[in-house]
Write a protein that holds these residues in place. Structure first.
Motif, mmCIF file in Angstrom:
data_model
loop_
_atom_site.group_PDB
_atom_site.id
_atom_site.type_symbol
_atom_site.label_atom_id
_atom_site.label_comp_id
_atom_site.label_asym_id
_atom_site.label_seq_id
_atom_site.Cartn_x
_atom_site.Cartn_y
_atom_site.Cartn_z
ATOM 1 N N PRO A 267 1.371 -1.247 0.074
ATOM 2 C CA PRO A 267 -0.523 0.283 0.185
ATOM 3 C C PRO A 267 0.770 0.921 -0.213
ATOM 4 O O PRO A 267 1.988 1.476 1.081
ATOM 5 C CB PRO A 267 -1.042 0.026 1.351
ATOM 6 N N ILE A 268 0.606 2.296 -1.098
ATOM 7 C CA ILE A 268 1.654 3.487 -0.951
ATOM 8 C C ILE A 268 0.148 4.293 -1.159
ATOM 9 O O ILE A 268 -0.933 4.238 -1.480
ATOM 10 C CB ILE A 268 2.146 4.125 -2.328
ATOM 11 N N THR A 269 0.488 5.995 -0.770
ATOM 12 C CA THR A 269 -0.389 6.458 -1.092
ATOM 13 C C THR A 269 -1.370 6.823 -2.442
ATOM 14 O O THR A 269 -0.534 7.073 -3.269
ATOM 15 C CB THR A 269 0.454 8.158 -0.865
ATOM 16 N N GLY A 270 -2.310 6.619 -2.416
ATOM 17 C CA GLY A 270 -2.938 6.943 -3.278
ATOM 18 C C GLY A 270 -3.256 5.872 -4.239
ATOM 19 O O GLY A 270 -4.161 5.776 -5.036
ATOM 20 N N GLY A 271 -2.869 4.307 -3.979
ATOM 21 C CA GLY A 271 -3.049 3.193 -4.714
ATOM 22 C C GLY A 271 -2.408 2.304 -3.681
ATOM 23 O O GLY A 271 -1.687 1.876 -2.611
ATOM 24 N N VAL A 272 -1.795 1.386 -4.566
ATOM 25 C CA VAL A 272 -0.738 0.169 -4.021
ATOM 26 C C VAL A 272 0.289 -0.029 -5.483
ATOM 27 O O VAL A 272 0.575 0.622 -6.397
ATOM 28 C CB VAL A 272 -1.514 -0.524 -4.351
ATOM 29 N N GLY A 273 1.640 -0.304 -4.688
ATOM 30 C CA GLY A 273 2.432 -0.557 -5.352
ATOM 31 C C GLY A 273 3.193 -1.852 -5.450
ATOM 32 O O GLY A 273 2.672 -2.734 -4.186
ATOM 33 N N ALA B 285 -3.395 -6.221 -13.052
ATOM 34 C CA ALA B 285 -4.817 -7.989 -11.926
ATOM 35 C C ALA B 285 -5.101 -7.074 -11.023
ATOM 36 O O ALA B 285 -6.320 -7.792 -10.004
ATOM 37 C CB ALA B 285 -3.728 -8.844 -11.694
ATOM 38 N N VAL B 286 -5.116 -6.237 -10.659
ATOM 39 C CA VAL B 286 -5.256 -5.318 -8.703
ATOM 40 C C VAL B 286 -6.690 -4.787 -9.499
ATOM 41 O O VAL B 286 -7.167 -3.556 -10.133
ATOM 42 C CB VAL B 286 -4.341 -4.576 -7.952
ATOM 43 N N THR B 287 -7.383 -4.727 -8.947
ATOM 44 C CA THR B 287 -8.962 -4.060 -8.645
ATOM 45 C C THR B 287 -9.433 -3.491 -7.879
ATOM 46 O O THR B 287 -8.612 -3.755 -6.737
ATOM 47 C CB THR B 287 -9.884 -5.506 -9.033
ATOM 48 N N PHE B 288 -9.977 -2.164 -8.145
ATOM 49 C CA PHE B 288 -10.012 -1.048 -6.431
ATOM 50 C C PHE B 288 -11.328 -0.798 -6.600
ATOM 51 O O PHE B 288 -12.670 -0.512 -7.860
ATOM 52 C CB PHE B 288 -8.902 -0.140 -7.347
ATOM 53 N N GLU B 289 -11.953 -0.429 -5.767
ATOM 54 C CA GLU B 289 -13.399 0.152 -5.329
ATOM 55 C C GLU B 289 -12.384 1.779 -5.702
ATOM 56 O O GLU B 289 -12.436 1.756 -4.299
ATOM 57 C CB GLU B 289 -14.255 0.120 -4.895
ATOM 58 N N TRP B 290 -12.746 2.689 -6.417
ATOM 59 C CA TRP B 290 -12.825 4.260 -6.004
ATOM 60 C C TRP B 290 -13.596 4.951 -5.846
ATOM 61 O O TRP B 290 -14.913 4.590 -6.158
ATOM 62 C CB TRP B 290 -12.026 4.614 -7.435
ATOM 63 N N GLY B 291 -13.992 6.421 -4.844
ATOM 64 C CA GLY B 291 -14.740 7.244 -4.770
ATOM 65 C C GLY B 291 -14.974 8.202 -5.213
ATOM 66 O O GLY B 291 -14.248 7.271 -6.614
ATOM 67 N N GLU B 292 -16.073 9.042 -5.607
ATOM 68 C CA GLU B 292 -15.955 10.291 -6.764
ATOM 69 C C GLU B 292 -14.614 11.077 -6.577
ATOM 70 O O GLU B 292 -14.111 11.052 -5.414
ATOM 71 C CB GLU B 292 -17.236 10.649 -6.326
ATOM 72 N N ALA B 293 -14.958 11.327 -7.444
ATOM 73 C CA ALA B 293 -13.957 12.694 -7.542
ATOM 74 C C ALA B 293 -13.782 13.673 -6.950
ATOM 75 O O ALA B 293 -15.520 13.774 -6.690
ATOM 76 C CB ALA B 293 -13.394 13.284 -9.276
ATOM 77 N N PRO B 294 -13.384 14.644 -5.780
ATOM 78 C CA PRO B 294 -13.182 15.481 -5.583
ATOM 79 C C PRO B 294 -13.636 16.484 -6.543
ATOM 80 O O PRO B 294 -12.694 17.949 -6.223
ATOM 81 C CB PRO B 294 -12.003 15.508 -4.595
ATOM 82 N N TYR B 295 -13.591 16.822 -7.195
ATOM 83 C CA TYR B 295 -14.156 17.761 -8.674
ATOM 84 C C TYR B 295 -14.792 17.241 -9.153
ATOM 85 O O TYR B 295 -15.335 16.181 -9.189
ATOM 86 C CB TYR B 295 -12.298 18.003 -9.275
ATOM 87 N N PRO B 296 -15.659 18.739 -10.489
ATOM 88 C CA PRO B 296 -16.460 17.896 -11.621
ATOM 89 C C PRO B 296 -16.189 17.159 -12.246
ATOM 90 O O PRO B 296 -14.765 16.781 -12.467
ATOM 91 C CB PRO B 296 -16.519 19.363 -11.928
ATOM 92 N N ALA B 297 -16.632 15.968 -12.754
ATOM 93 C CA ALA B 297 -16.710 14.634 -12.953
ATOM 94 C C ALA B 297 -16.346 14.329 -14.918
ATOM 95 O O ALA B 297 -15.833 14.266 -15.122
ATOM 96 C CB ALA B 297 -17.022 13.892 -12.503
ATOM 97 N N SER B 298 -16.586 15.339 -15.149
ATOM 98 C CA SER B 298 -16.913 15.292 -16.469
ATOM 99 C C SER B 298 -16.174 16.844 -16.966
ATOM 100 O O SER B 298 -16.291 17.524 -16.632
ATOM 101 C CB SER B 298 -18.196 15.084 -16.889
ATOM 102 N N THR B 299 -15.172 16.955 -18.308
ATOM 103 C CA THR B 299 -15.166 18.405 -19.017
ATOM 104 C C THR B 299 -16.091 18.908 -19.765
ATOM 105 O O THR B 299 -16.455 20.537 -19.181
ATOM 106 C CB THR B 299 -14.580 17.803 -20.716
#
Length: 467
Positions: free
Chosen positions: A13-19, A34-48
Motif C-alpha cells: 500500500p502506498i499513498t493513493g494506491g498500491v505498488g 490484475a489489481v482491482t480497486f473500488e474508487w470513491g467519487e472525484a473531489p472535482y467536477p467529474a466530466s469535461t
C-alpha cells in the motif's frame, strides 16, 4: 491471475494506491493490471462538460484574480466584435514515462531520477522517510523531455514509500504510459471572453477576460510553499503584450480548483498566445486593417517591432499565395523573448495542409546554434501539434485518453518546413519556451486567411481536418 503474479514479491500500500514489487518491470506491470480497486467519487467536477460549466461561471467580481492591464476607458468603448475562446486541458505526455530508483539503507536515502526540482524533492522525501534532509541524496540524471512534468515529485515519493517497505534493496519504480496519462497534472483549461472596438481602420479597444484554475496554487501547494497574491500565469502572455491600444484591459479570473494542474511548456503564455492573438486578429480584420501592419502600428517595443518586421520580410508578407492558400501571423512576448511567427497553409479537398512556418525571435546572443535551432523548431512543432489535435478530456473523474492513440502528436508528413531567424543582441535569454505561444494563433489565423473560417476553440481538428 496466477500468471500475472509470477515473479511478484508482494503488493505494498502506498499513498493513493498500491505498488507492486516484482523481479522485473514487465511482471510488475502485469501484476498491477490484475489489481482491482473500488474508487470513491472525484473531489472535482467529474466530466469535461461540468468543468467547462465551472469555468464559465467564474467570470464574476468575486473570482477576479488580477487586472494588471487597464488602460483608457474600456467600459465606454463601442463594441464592434465579441467572441468566446476555449482551450482544453493538455497532458505533458513525455516519451519517457515517470521513473526513479530509490535505495534506503542505514539511515541514508539515495534517489536517482531526472527532475527539475531536486531541492524540493530532497525536502519532501526527507519528510516522508522521517530523515534529516542531509541524509537524502538526489542524483539528478539526464532525462527525456518532460515539458514541465518533472516539476512534480509524486512518482519519486511513491518510490520512496516502496523503498521504505524494502530497506536495503534498490527499488526501481516505472509508471506505465497509461498511469502517466491518468495521473498527470495537466495544463489547465481556459476560457476567454473578449470584446473589441475599431475606428477609422484601426484597433481602438481590446477587452480580454481569461478564466482558468490557478497553476501556482495547485503546484506550489504540493511543494509545501505558500501562494500569495494573484496568479500571473492566468494572464501571462496576454496582459504584458507591447501594444499601445487606447482602451486596453486584460482581466484574470481564478476558477475554483478542479483537476490538479501544473506547469506545461511556456506555462500561461502557452494558451494565452492563442486567446490574445486569435482575438486581436479578429479585431484587426473587423477594422479592415492588415494583420501585420496593424500589429506594427500598435507595437511600441522596438525589439518586438524588429521581429515582426523580420518575419514579414522572411515570409514575403502581402504577396499573393494563390487560390485556397493563406498566411497567418501571431506574436507573443514571453520569458523576455519577443517572438513572431507566420504560418502558410493550403486548404485542400481533404483538409488543411501546413506548408511552411517562418519564425523570428530576439533571444539575445545565440551561444549554441544547434541547440537554439532544435529548441525553437521543436517548440513550433510542439505548439502546432497540440493546436491541431491535443486535448485531454474527463469522464467519471478519469482521463479518457490513456495513450498516444488517443492523444496523438504531429506526424512527420504533417511537419512543415521551418525557416528561423535570430535577431541577436547583447542580452542572454532562454529559448526553450517562447516559440510555443505564437504557433497556435498563427495557424488559426492562417486557416481564416485561406478559408474565411474563424476558429475560436482548440484543438482545431474539432472544426477542420488536417492532412
Amino acid at each position: 491471475e496466477a500468471e500475472a503474479m509470477r515473479g511478484v514479491k508482494r503488493v505494498v500500500p502506498i499513498t493513493g494506491g498500491v505498488g507492486v514489487l516484482a523481479d522485473n518491470t514487465w511482471r510488475a506491470f502485469q501484476a498491477a493490471e490484475a489489481v482491482t480497486f473500488e474508487w470513491g467519487e472525484a473531489p472535482y467536477p467529474a466530466s469535461t462538460e461540468a468543468m467547462w460549466a465551472q469555468v464559465a461561471a467564474s467570470f464574476t467580481d468575486e473570482a477576479r484574480d488580477s487586472q494588471f492591464k487597464d488602460d483608457g476607458d474600456v467600459a465606454a468603448m463601442t463594441v464592434a466584435v465579441e467572441a468566446e475562446y476555449r482551450i482544453p486541458h493538455l497532458a505533458h505526455a513525455p516519451l519517457e514515462p515517470m521513473t526513479a530508483t530509490v535505495l534506503l539503507e542505514d539511515g541514508r536515502l539515495d534517489i536517482w531520477t531526472g527532475t527539475q526540482i531536486p531541492r524540493f524533492m530532497q525536502v519532501n522525501a526527507a519528510k516522508l522517510a522521517g530523515l534529516d534532509t542531509q541524509a537524502v541524496h538526489v542524483h539528478v540524471l539526464v532525462s527525456g523531455g518532460s515539458f514541465g512534468r518533472r516539476l512534480e515529485d509524486d512518482y519519486v515519493l511513491q518510490a520512496v514509500e516502496l523503498a521504505m517497505a524494502e530497506p536495503g534493496v534498490p527499488i526501481k519504480l516505472t509508471w506505465s504510459r497509461e498511469e502517466d496519462m491518468a495521473h498527470d497534472f495537466p495544463r489547465p483549461m481556459q476560457m476567454a471572453r473578449a470584446r473589441g472596438a475599431v475606428s477609422n481602420g484601426q484597433v481602438t479597444g481590446f477587452d480580454l477576460g481569461i478564466a482558468a484554475p490557478s497553476v501556482a496554487a495547485s503546484q506550489l501547494a504540493r511543494m509545501g510553499q505558500p501562494v500569495m497574491g494573484p496568479d500571473v500565469a492566468i494572464v501571462a502572455g496576454a496582459w504584458d503584450q507591447p501594444y499601445r491600444i487606447p482602451d486596453y484591459r486584460v482581466t484574470g479570473y481564478r476558477v475554483p480548483p478542479m483537476v490538479p494542474v501544473s506547469s506545461w511548456r511556456s506555462v500561461g503564455a502557452s494558451g494565452n498566445g492563442f486567446l490574445h492573438e486569435g482575438f486581436l486578429d479578429e479585431v484587426i480584420v473587423a477594422a479592415g486593417a492588415d494583420p501585420l501592419e496593424e500589429r506594427l502600428r500598435l507595437c511600441w517595443h522596438a525589439p518586438s517591432r524588429r521581429v515582426l518586421e523580420a518575419v514579414g520580410e522572411m515570409s514575403g508578407w502581402g504577396s499573393d499565395l494563390g487560390e485556397g492558400r493563406g498566411r497567418g501571423v501571431a506574436f507573443t512576448l514571453s520569458f523576455g523573448v519577443p517572438t513572431a511567427e507566420v504560418v502558410e497553409v493550403t486548404a485542400t479537398d481533404r483538409g488543411i495542409k501546413i506548408d511552411k512556418v517562418y519564425i523570428a525571435c530576439d533571444v539575445g546572443r545565440v551561444i549554441d546554434p544547434v541547440n537554439f535551432d532544435n529548441q525553437v523548431k521543436g517548440g513550433v512543432i510542439w505548439g502546432l501539434g497540440h493546436a491541431m489535435m491535443g486535448e485531454l478530456t474527463y469522464s467519471d473523474g478519469r482521463t479518457e485518453q490513456t495513450n498516444y492513440d488517443g492523444y496523438p502528436g504531429m506526424r512527420i508528413y504533417q511537419t512543415p518546413e521551418i525557416e528561423l531567424r535570430a535577431l541577436e543582441t547583447d542580452a542572454l535569454r532562454g529559448i526553450g519556451e517562447p516559440s510555443v505561444p505564437p504557433a497556435a494563433p498563427a495557424l488559426a489565423n492562417a486557416i481564416f486567411a485561406a478559408t474565411g473560417q474563424r476558429i475560436r476553440e482548440l484543438p482545431l481538428n474539432k472544426s477542420v481536418d488536417f492532412v
